[in-house]
Design an enzyme around this catalytic site. Structure first.
Site, short mmCIF file in Angstrom:
data_model
loop_
_atom_site.label_atom_id
_atom_site.label_comp_id
_atom_site.label_asym_id
_atom_site.label_seq_id
_atom_site.Cartn_x
_atom_site.Cartn_y
_atom_site.Cartn_z
N GLU A 128 1.20 29.73 -2.45
CA GLU A 128 0.74 30.10 -2.81
C GLU A 128 0.50 29.52 -4.47
O GLU A 128 1.40 29.66 -4.85
CB GLU A 128 -0.01 31.20 -2.95
N GLY A 268 4.78 38.96 -8.85
CA GLY A 268 5.35 40.00 -7.92
C GLY A 268 6.01 39.79 -6.37
O GLY A 268 7.26 39.96 -6.16
N ALA A 269 5.12 39.53 -5.37
CA ALA A 269 5.69 39.09 -4.12
C ALA A 269 5.03 38.01 -3.48
O ALA A 269 3.58 38.02 -4.10
CB ALA A 269 5.68 40.24 -3.48
N MET A 270 4.98 37.91 -2.19
CA MET A 270 3.82 37.02 -2.12
C MET A 270 4.13 37.22 -0.03
O MET A 270 5.06 37.58 0.75
CB MET A 270 4.67 35.52 -1.97
N GLU A 271 2.64 37.23 0.08
CA GLU A 271 2.55 37.38 2.07
C GLU A 271 2.57 36.69 3.29
O GLU A 271 2.28 36.90 3.27
CB GLU A 271 0.84 38.27 1.80
N ASN A 272 3.12 35.71 2.54
CA ASN A 272 3.86 34.61 3.87
C ASN A 272 3.83 35.35 5.03
O ASN A 272 4.02 36.25 5.36
CB ASN A 272 4.68 33.75 3.83
N HIS A 304 0.88 46.50 -0.58
CA HIS A 304 -0.27 45.35 -1.23
C HIS A 304 0.15 44.28 -0.03
O HIS A 304 -0.05 43.62 0.52
CB HIS A 304 -0.61 44.87 -2.40
N GLU A 305 1.61 43.64 0.04
CA GLU A 305 1.72 41.83 0.84
C GLU A 305 2.01 42.57 2.12
O GLU A 305 0.78 41.66 2.37
CB GLU A 305 3.08 41.79 0.49
N GLU A 327 -7.65 39.37 -2.72
CA GLU A 327 -6.99 40.02 -3.18
C GLU A 327 -7.54 41.53 -4.15
O GLU A 327 -6.78 42.27 -3.90
CB GLU A 327 -6.50 39.15 -4.61
N1 TRP Z 1 -0.68 36.34 -3.33
C1 TRP Z 1 0.18 37.07 -3.81
C2 TRP Z 1 -0.20 38.25 -4.17
O1 TRP Z 1 -0.53 38.83 -4.94
C3 TRP Z 1 0.48 36.86 -5.73
C4 TRP Z 1 1.28 35.40 -5.60
C5 TRP Z 1 2.50 35.17 -5.62
C6 TRP Z 1 1.16 34.05 -6.27
N2 TRP Z 1 3.26 34.64 -5.74
C7 TRP Z 1 2.49 33.13 -6.03
C8 TRP Z 1 -0.01 33.55 -6.93
C9 TRP Z 1 2.47 32.29 -6.82
C10 TRP Z 1 0.18 31.58 -7.33
C11 TRP Z 1 1.71 31.68 -7.73
O2 TRP Z 1 -0.32 39.42 -3.05
ZN ZN Z 2 -2.02 39.92 -3.42
#
Ligand code: TRP
Ligand code: ZN
Length: 869
Positions: A128, A268-272, A304-305, A327
């Site tokens: 993302e 912070g983190a990513m919701e893959n 959140h994720e 978001e």
């Molecule tokens: N979708 C992620 C969140 O808010 C955001 C995010 C994580 C992101 N890593 C990123 C956005 C890198 C841009 C680039 O939970």
């Molecule tokens: Zn998010």
């Protein structure tokens, strides 16, 4: 004349794609220096396909190797640094066809941390918003949703664990010490939700049963030495899964759900899908190394994720202008989850106050500055710059207003309809609004203005009491300052919770809907002059323009039954006095004393009520900021609170001890927060007397909250023992990067101390420290961002030295990591608000950065908007 104008993307230029994908198969042979990516794409004509349109795939920093269509080598294509355009498609692209591409990327050289990269010897991805195009050529846009099957290959000794989205189908040993794993994700998804992880990792596991009776495997993957720090994240994940079932009827849809921690991460983190990737900061915690705030942040980021699995993944965004669709909604959901975890009504108020503080400190300035944008922007140059507090936090406020207008049950009806209509689709904010409106048979057409207009609305309050008629008249008028590209604003639909406080206590809370520019209400049978409590629980994200008397504010501060507004009136009183350079008077000190000593109130609430408004929020109240003046006036006010309540602070310091071993619950954490505020106040009032007690707390603490608070007190108040304790802290925790980050951040965010050298001198020294690393975002943020963005009193120096440091840091960071550099670049956004000489110096350094010819699109957009170009 400018030759290469930066490219802008516009919301209204959205076109549905000419082509989409059916099944996607990836075969990835992982090698840090040369990763070979083979893709097999089933291409279908899109809904509005134009025959003979070329298939234009995005790709960045890739080495192209080969292209086949329907099994045959294909020569009709063009490559640019950003695209692969394929022409002469079979039957003009009207029927499905298969594209096979081979390309190569170089993870070990990837310092941007977007796409595929290496961290501590392991492989990770971040896709993302537009990172997938750095892995292979693709229709890298969220409205192209495909099913993925992924084969990962790597040398087994170095990369024993191979993870991707979905379910594990098979693993296999291969010749020459290689092995492979095949993963399949049963749900169609956009490329931004793709992820893979490979390396030497270990996990803790739990099996749970969800509402339908299905068994699910939960795993948290970390480097082996961190396994002991994963329990809290696992507990948070389990609590989140149960909460989403209970509150929204949403169940985990995969057999397996994984979280992986990585120490190099931009956000912070990513919701893959099924494979969340987290900054270690939001996974790892033990009482000895993480503070209560860290524990709470982990709980909310894990939630959140996880919540994105429905709000973001099952229903995703049509295009990136709709980012707040997922978001804002998901932040609202995690805020509600955390509030519910607090367990009490006053706990919910504490959570609300914390969220509103963040909004005011960070989002209000953004909404008044050169980067102001609606929660759904209309234009961007670089989407990475729009992961903002506006899209996230103001977006969450907008979602909260639906719930305020519809009630919790009406909101739930809207959510149910949203999923019924849009599960499996890529949609827009309009679709969300329509679901809320239709499920409740409401007209929300005016509510749309919250999506299209930037700026914090201002609501003016005028009141009149008619004793003869026993009537109370309330007139509210709204306005909103201009924003970039928005000279005029239409009125917003603003829900305002109000209550008239009377001695008879005979009026109940009411919801007013302000829709006109000016609107009046009359309240009957009001037997005495009431005190107005308005925007209770912060029902709308606005500024109030209300000349309420200090007597009334004091009454609200002492008596309002809405805990949020109780806090709010105290903040307003303090703010007015600080801005007028006054000290708290006897009445206010007494009110603070009564609140502190009230046994019915939460310690966490008391701590918030006695914490003064942040400097950056105070700046926003001024037409022309003198940062030194605001700092010294705020500091003097604080010192008066400290000495005026000396005895109470000393008593609280004793009463708030939690002697029988560490407990992590909200009540114990609240006690620690209040105790540590008391310690800081005692040091503020009389550092020489209390420093020995602080040193003692530093040395004997059994948890990081207390140890860090004591150390911070010593550092901030310039106590001599600080140096020794800082050295001790570094020695103790040198092999724990997250704690070393705290050590750096504490020194970089130290406000000016009389007689000590400027903080900037320390910051230059920290930048040369052996443990400082320019390519680790957490470390950079703990030194550079902490100084430039979280230490206003030290950053804003009349000689411009802080800005010189900033310019140099932005230019040094940009070639390494444009996203992290662009965040830092925003430190000077509000330059026009400052008095001279600050304003002129900020402007000069902005110009200096803008003059660099090789700036990334990320930093270019931020500085050019700051300069007004
Ligand atoms: N979708 C992620 C969140 O808010 C955001 C995010 C994580 C992101 N890593 C990123 C956005 C890198 C841009 C680039 O939970
Ligand atoms: Zn998010």
């Amino acid at each position: 004349m400018k030759t290469d104008l930066p490219q802008s993307f516009r919301r209204l230029e959205y076109r549905s794609p000419n082509y989409t994908f059916g099944q996607v198969e990836l075969d990835i042979a992982l090698d840090p220096a040369r990763t070979i990516v083979k893709s097999r794409l089933e291409v279908l004509p899109g809904k509005s396909h134009e025959p003979s349109a070329p298939l234009i795939l995005q790709g960045q920093e890739l080495e192209f190797v080969s292209l086949r269509i329907n099994g045959e080598a294909h020569r009709h294509f063009e490559l640019t640094p950003e695209t692969l355009s394929i022409h002469s498609l079979p039957n003009d692209g009207k029927d499905p066809f298969v594209v096979e591409i081979i390309c190569i990327c170089v993870p070990e050289k990837n310092t941007s941390l977007m796409g595929l990269y290496v961290s501590n010897g392991n492989f990770f991805t971040q896709c993302e918003a537009e990172g997938f195009r750095k892995i292979t050529y693709f229709l890298d846009r969220p409205d192209v949703m495909a099913k993925f099957r992924v084969t990962l290959r790597a040398r087994e000794a170095e990369y024993p664990v191979l993870l991707a989205n979905g379910n594990l189908l098979t693993t296999e040993k291969l010749p020459n010490g290689w092995h492979s794993a095949i993963w399949e994700d049963p749900f169609p998804k956009p490329s931004y939700l793709f992820a893979l992880v490979a390396g030497k990792l270990e996990c803790i596991e739990e099996t749970i049963t969800t509402s339908s009776g299905a068994r699910k495997l939960l795993q948290i993957w970390v480097e082996p030495h961190d396994l002991k720090k994963t329990r809290h994240a696992m507990d948070s994940l389990i609590a989140s899964i149960h909460w989403d079932e209970k509150r929204y009827g949403l169940e985990l849809d995969l057999e397996r759900f994984m979280i992986v921690a990585v120490s190099d991460f931009n956000m912070g983190a990513m919701e893959n899908k099924g494979l969340n990737i987290f900054n270690t900061k939001y996974v790892l915690a033990q009482p000895e190394t993480a503070t209560d705030v860290d524990f709470a942040n982990i709980e909310s980021v894990v939630a959140h994720e996880y919540f994105h699995n429905w709000t973001g993944n099952r229903v995703t965004c049509q295009d990136w202008f709709q980012l707040s669709l997922k978001e804002g909604l998901t932040v609202f959901r995690d805020q509600e989850f955390s509030a519910d975890q607090m367990g009490s009504e006053s706990g919910r108020a504490v959570k609300r106050i914390e969220d509103v503080r963040t909004l005011r400190q960070l989002q209000f300035p953004e909404d008044a500055g050169p980067m102001a944008h609606p929660i759904r922007p209309d234009e961007y140059q670089e989407i990475n710059n729009f992961y903002t507090v506006t899209v996230y936090e103001k977006g969450a406020e907008v979602v909260r207003m639906y719930q305020t207008l519809l009630g919790v049950n009406g909101f739930r009806k809207g959510m149910d309809l949203y999923f019924k209509r849009h599960d499996g689709q890529a949609v827009t904010c309009d679709n969300f609004l329509a679901a809320m409106a239709d499920a409740n048979e409401r007209d929300f057409s005016q509510f749309k203005n919250w999506y299209s207009q930037a700026g914090t609305p201002r609501v003016k309050v005028e009141e009149r009491y008619d004793a003869a008629q026993k009537q109370y008249h309330l007139t509210l008028s709204q306005s909103c300052a201009t924003s970039p590209g928005q000279p005029e604003k239409k009125p917003f639909h603003i829900p305002l919770k109000v209550r008239l406080l009377t001695t008879a206590n005979d009026h109940v809370e009411q919801l007013l809907e302000l829709k006109e520019t000016k609107q009046s209400w009359t309240f009957d049978n009001i037997n005495e002059l009431p005190v107005l409590s308005i925007n209770r629980h912060f029902s709308a994200p606005i500024n109030l323009d209300f000349a309420q008397s200090e007597v009334d504010l004091l009454r609200l501060f002492s008596n309002d039954d809405d805990a949020f507004n109780r806090w709010e009136s105290g903040q307003k009183l303090a703010m007015q006095m600080i801005l007028e350079n006054r000290l708290p008077d006897v009445q206010l000190i007494n009110a603070y004393r009564n609140l502190l000593m009230d046994p019915k109130l939460d310690s966490a609430f008391k701590e918030l009520a006695l914490t003064l408004p942040a400097e950056t929020y105070l700046y926003e109240q001024c037409a022309c900021v003198d940062p030194e003046q605001i700092y010294s006036s705020r500091r003097a006010f604080r010192r008066a609170l400290a000495s005026g309540l000396r005895l109470e602070w000393a008593a609280l310091y004793q009463q708030m001890q939690t002697p029988d071993g560490f407990k992590s619950d909200a009540i114990s954490a609240g006690k620690r927060a209040l105790k540590n505020l008391a310690l800081s106040m005692l040091l503020e009032a009389d550092a020489p007397i209390w420093s020995a007690m602080a040193v003692n707390q530093y040395q004997n603490a059994d948890n990081m909250t207390d140890r860090y608070a004591a150390l911070a007190g010593l550092v901030i108040h310039g106590v001599k023992a600080a140096k020794e304790c800082l050295d001790d802290f570094y020695q103790r925790f040198a092999d724990d990067p997250l704690v070393v980050d705290k050590w750096f951040a504490l020194q970089s965010s130290r406000p000016p101390v009389d007689g000590a050298e400027p903080t900037l001198t320390d910051v230059y020294r920290l930048r040369e420290h052996e443990a400082f690393k320019m390519n680790n975002p957490n470390r950079v943020r703990s030194v550079i961002h902490a100084f430039c963005m979280a230490n206003p009193a030290s950053f804003h120096q009349a000689d411009g030295s802080g800005y010189a440091f900033w310019a140099e840091a932005v230019l040094a960071l940009d070639p390494i990591n444009p996203q992290v550099a662009a965040r830092l670049a925003r430190a000077l956004d509000r330059w026009r608000l400052f008095s001279q000489p600050y304003q002129g110096k900020m402007h000069a350094y902005l110009e200096e950065v803008a003059a660099c010819k090789t700036l990334s699109a990320d930093v270019r957009e931020v500085v050019s908007k700051a300069l007004g170009n």
